[in-house]
Scaffold this motif. Sequence first.
Motif, PDB file in Angstrom:
ATOM      1  N   VAL A  74      39.364  39.464  39.926  1.00 34.63           N
ATOM      2  CA  VAL A  74      40.166  40.569  40.441  1.00 34.63           C
ATOM      3  C   VAL A  74      41.168  40.023  41.446  1.00 34.63           C
ATOM      4  CG1 VAL A  74      40.120  42.735  41.742  1.00 34.63           C
ATOM      5  CG2 VAL A  74      38.333  42.246  40.076  1.00 34.63           C
ATOM      6  N   THR A  75      42.421  40.393  41.262  1.00 33.48           N
ATOM      7  CA  THR A  75      43.466  39.959  42.179  1.00 33.48           C
ATOM      8  C   THR A  75      43.270  40.640  43.522  1.00 33.48           C
ATOM      9  OG1 THR A  75      44.976  39.737  40.322  1.00 33.48           O
ATOM     10  CG2 THR A  75      45.966  39.827  42.519  1.00 33.48           C
ATOM     11  N   PRO A  82      37.675  42.958  46.674  1.00 37.07           N
ATOM     12  CA  PRO A  82      37.911  42.847  45.234  1.00 37.07           C
ATOM     13  C   PRO A  82      37.090  43.852  44.417  1.00 37.07           C
ATOM     14  CG  PRO A  82      37.768  40.679  46.203  1.00 37.07           C
ATOM     15  CD  PRO A  82      37.387  41.665  47.283  1.00 37.07           C
TER      16      PRO A  82
END
Length: 152
Positions: A74-75, A82
Amino acid sequence: MATVVAGARRRAQRDGDRQIDTAHLLHSLLETDPEVRETFDGGPQVARVLGYLVQRSIGYGLRWQSRVEGTAGVTPVAGWSPAAVAAMETAFARAAERGDPQDGGTGLAGGTDLLAALAGDPDCRAVEVLRRAGVEPALLIGRLRVATVPEI
């Protein structure tokens, strides 16, 4: 959803946390969304969950402050864990799949979409709270599925 996010942000700030995490989102959902509260197995179960969430600010969550709640792949988003980002993305994807005709088919996410996303992440803090309060996440998701099946 904006109300839920605003409530989660206030909780994170009040608790001295650097990021909104899934427990903040769960707490805000339970406080603001009656449909989410109805998903649980009665008032006593909601009260137990809220009890654990309140304890977070007075000591239960202190062990969480030393680590970031993560989800692989997850960015990162500033101010969000996240896992919280992943839950929000999942909630919006769930709503888009549904293509709710009441919103023109855009799939606006609601509280139950976010609750399903939170309950579906076995490693997030929200699920830890649910389990400690005696709520089985899989049963909660099952109730959400039944509640969202369109009537014929």
